[in-house]
Scaffold this motif. Structure first.
Motif, PDB file in Angstrom:
ATOM      1  N   UNK A  64       0.829  -1.076   0.005  1.00 12.95           N
ATOM      2  CA  UNK A  64       0.079  -0.070   0.167  1.00 12.95           C
ATOM      3  C   UNK A  64       0.847   1.128   0.023  1.00 12.95           C
ATOM      4  N   UNK A  65       2.036   1.156   0.773  1.00 13.81           N
ATOM      5  CA  UNK A  65       3.115   2.517   0.564  1.00 13.81           C
ATOM      6  C   UNK A  65       3.582   2.565  -0.669  1.00 13.81           C
ATOM      7  N   UNK A  66       3.953   1.374  -1.416  1.00 14.94           N
ATOM      8  CA  UNK A  66       4.399   1.700  -2.743  1.00 14.94           C
ATOM      9  C   UNK A  66       3.264   2.076  -3.560  1.00 14.94           C
ATOM     10  N   UNK A  67       2.078   1.820  -3.561  1.00 12.14           N
ATOM     11  CA  UNK A  67       0.956   2.483  -4.316  1.00 12.14           C
ATOM     12  C   UNK A  67       0.737   3.849  -4.180  1.00 12.14           C
ATOM     13  N   UNK A  68       0.801   4.203  -2.978  1.00 15.26           N
ATOM     14  CA  UNK A  68       0.762   5.529  -2.435  1.00 15.26           C
ATOM     15  C   UNK A  68       1.811   6.417  -3.184  1.00 15.26           C
ATOM     16  N   UNK A 133      10.099  13.589  -5.408  1.00  9.57           N
ATOM     17  CA  UNK A 133       9.254  12.450  -4.762  1.00  9.57           C
ATOM     18  C   UNK A 133      10.242  11.170  -4.875  1.00  9.57           C
ATOM     19  N   UNK A 134      10.773  11.031  -6.021  1.00 12.75           N
ATOM     20  CA  UNK A 134      12.110   9.895  -6.077  1.00 12.75           C
ATOM     21  C   UNK A 134      13.062   9.976  -5.208  1.00 12.75           C
ATOM     22  N   UNK A 135      13.428  11.153  -4.861  1.00 15.05           N
ATOM     23  CA  UNK A 135      14.645  11.460  -3.825  1.00 15.05           C
ATOM     24  C   UNK A 135      13.964  11.191  -2.419  1.00 15.05           C
ATOM     25  N   UNK A 136      12.690  11.515  -2.081  1.00 18.07           N
ATOM     26  CA  UNK A 136      12.116  11.190  -0.825  1.00 18.07           C
ATOM     27  C   UNK A 136      11.986   9.675  -0.654  1.00 18.07           C
ATOM     28  N   UNK A 137      11.738   9.040  -1.680  1.00 16.84           N
ATOM     29  CA  UNK A 137      11.554   7.514  -1.533  1.00 16.84           C
ATOM     30  C   UNK A 137      12.980   6.750  -1.273  1.00 16.84           C
ATOM     31  N   UNK A 389       2.982   7.638   2.487  1.00 16.19           N
ATOM     32  CA  UNK A 389       3.992   7.770   1.551  1.00 16.19           C
ATOM     33  C   UNK A 389       5.265   7.377   1.943  1.00 16.19           C
ATOM     34  N   UNK A 390       5.739   6.573   1.407  1.00 18.87           N
ATOM     35  CA  UNK A 390       7.211   5.764   1.863  1.00 18.87           C
ATOM     36  C   UNK A 390       8.309   6.812   1.696  1.00 18.87           C
ATOM     37  N   UNK A 391       8.351   7.888   1.896  1.00 21.20           N
ATOM     38  CA  UNK A 391       9.345   8.785   1.596  1.00 21.20           C
ATOM     39  C   UNK A 391       9.417  10.218   2.475  1.00 21.20           C
ATOM     40  N   UNK A 392      10.134  11.062   2.202  1.00 20.25           N
ATOM     41  CA  UNK A 392       9.896  12.388   2.829  1.00 20.25           C
ATOM     42  C   UNK A 392      10.830  13.308   1.928  1.00 20.25           C
ATOM     43  N   UNK A 393      10.082  14.579   1.471  1.00 25.52           N
ATOM     44  CA  UNK A 393      10.605  15.541   0.854  1.00 25.52           C
ATOM     45  C   UNK A 393      10.558  16.809   1.387  1.00 25.52           C
TER      46      UNK A 393
END
Length: 411
Positions: A64-68, A133-137, A389-393
């Protein structure tokens, strides 16, 4: 429900249409355009399929995190493109209308052709959140920052001048996937050599089992001279999944409360304790979760029973919405409140000392950092982990070091 689905479909259609128009303006090769359509369609099918398989008896998973993350990665740039091209269409419509009524339109079409440079600008702007967003993940979610903050109080007991508190919050251990990075964060915590460490809730996403692989890791947090204390967060109550029975939910809740002890923290459940140094003492108060939008079980009256208004008090309350709603109105003053919960929405822009923005600020008045009202303070930790969301921006995971100082200056 059907109306919502219809509206959602219309929005998706408009966003996809405008995004394709921007892409088509710059790319003329039919094979590439066809590939774009196929990829966009497959991504949409995957997203819909993944959300349709969400199991409320399990809750958030890596899937679900990947999907989000995929939803944000795909559709935030496309929404930006849509807004830019929609703005151009409004301009074209206005210009076409003026030319039509003034009979000065020399263009064979009413709207005129779409301008290539507008699509180029749109794609350039859309690339910013896409790359962010790519960086965040890949990097941002474990880019731990130690933030040091002095807070001044004229009535701070003398012995506590210079007293240092490390605060962590919102661990969300069920989201972790990199032991090396978590070990690094634990090392950062230990390097601060604070007098006391406080953990302001959300040890898991939902299930106590999420923390089991990480107990040994968090037990590496060294003993602090004046103790390790914690409170519960909204996720610690297991409210966001469907349990097979109330007994199963209650067992999970009891197991989660035990987790704090298993990593060496004393859990304060609507109660207080005294921290003594020399001939002075301060009261450390911990309440269960209380939030305007979430579970309300924090009891300030119970937690402060026996305390006077004059005693110096530090309060741990997970949700910062508690501060304005109850804490600042309470008859027994709380000098400093420590919260977390918001994560700064894991998305925003921060230039320390100059600028701070996140969509979180439209929901929470106090959402990251230090705030003051009438000589009372709240510090909102940006969170240790991540959720949904599996990241931080822009809003990085935080380890806070608060130094108590005697005086009247805020630094």
């Amino acid at each position: 429900m059907i109306l919502r689905l219809i509206i959602l479909f219309i929005v998706f259609f408009i966003v996809e249409l405008y995004a394709y128009q921007a892409f088509k303006t710059l790319v003329k090769t039919n094979s590439i355009l066809l590939s774009y359509k196929i990829i966009s369609f497959l991504l949409l099918v995957f997203i819909i399929y993944s959300f349709s398989k969400f199991d409320r008896s399990v809750g958030q998973t890596k899937q679900t995190m990947l999907t989000m993350g995929l939803v944000l990665l795909v559709y935030i740039p496309k929404i930006i493109l849509t807004l830019i091209l929609l703005g151009e269409d409004i301009f074209r419509l206005g210009a076409g209308s003026v030319n039509y009524f003034l009979k000065s339109n020399t263009n064979p079409t009413f709207l005129g052709s779409r301008r290539k440079f507008v699509s180029q600008i749109g794609l350039g702007l859309a690339a910013v959140p896409f790359l962010s967003l790519i960086y965040g993940v890949t990097k941002g979610k474990y880019n731990f920052k130690v933030i040091k903050q002095q807070v001044f109080f004229p009535d701070l007991p003398d012995a506590f001048d210079g007293f240092k508190i490390t605060q962590i919050s919102d661990v969300h251990s069920g989201s972790f996937d990199n032991p090396e990075k978590i070990n690094h964060a634990i090392d950062l915590i230990n390097e601060q050599n604070s007098d006391m460490i406080l953990f302001t809730g959300d040890i898991v996403n939902t299930d106590a089992k999420e923390m089991h692989p990480w107990i040994e890791t968090f037990n590496q947090i060294k003993e602090h001279k004046y103790g390790k204390y914690s409170v519960l967060g909204n996720h610690d109550y297991g409210e966001y999944v469907d349990w097979p029975s109330e007994a199963a939910k209650e067992k999970n809740f009891q197991d989660i409360k035990k987790l704090y002890g298993q990593i060496g923290f004393n859990l304060l459940l609507n109660q207080h304790t005294f921290i003594e140094k020399g001939n002075d003492k301060i009261a450390l108060v911990g309440v269960e979760n209380w939030g305007l939008h979430f579970k309300k079980v924090g009891d300030l009256n119970k937690a402060t029973e026996g305390l006077s208004k004059e005693e110096f008090k530090i309060l741990m309350s997970h949700d910062p919405s508690h501060w304005d709603a109850e804490i600042n109105k309470h008859l027994k003053d709380f000098h400093l409140t420590l919260s977390g919960h918001t994560h700064g929405l894991q998305f925003g822009i921060e230039i320390p000392g100059f600028f701070k923005w996140s969509p979180a600020q439209y929901v929470y008045e106090q959402w990251a950092g230090l705030y003051e009202k009438a000589g009372k303070y709240i510090y909102v930790n940006r969170g240790f982990g991540f959720h949904a969301y599996p990241g931080r921006v822009g809003i990085m995971p935080e380890i806070t070091v608060i130094e108590l100082k005697k005086g009247n200056i805020v630094a």
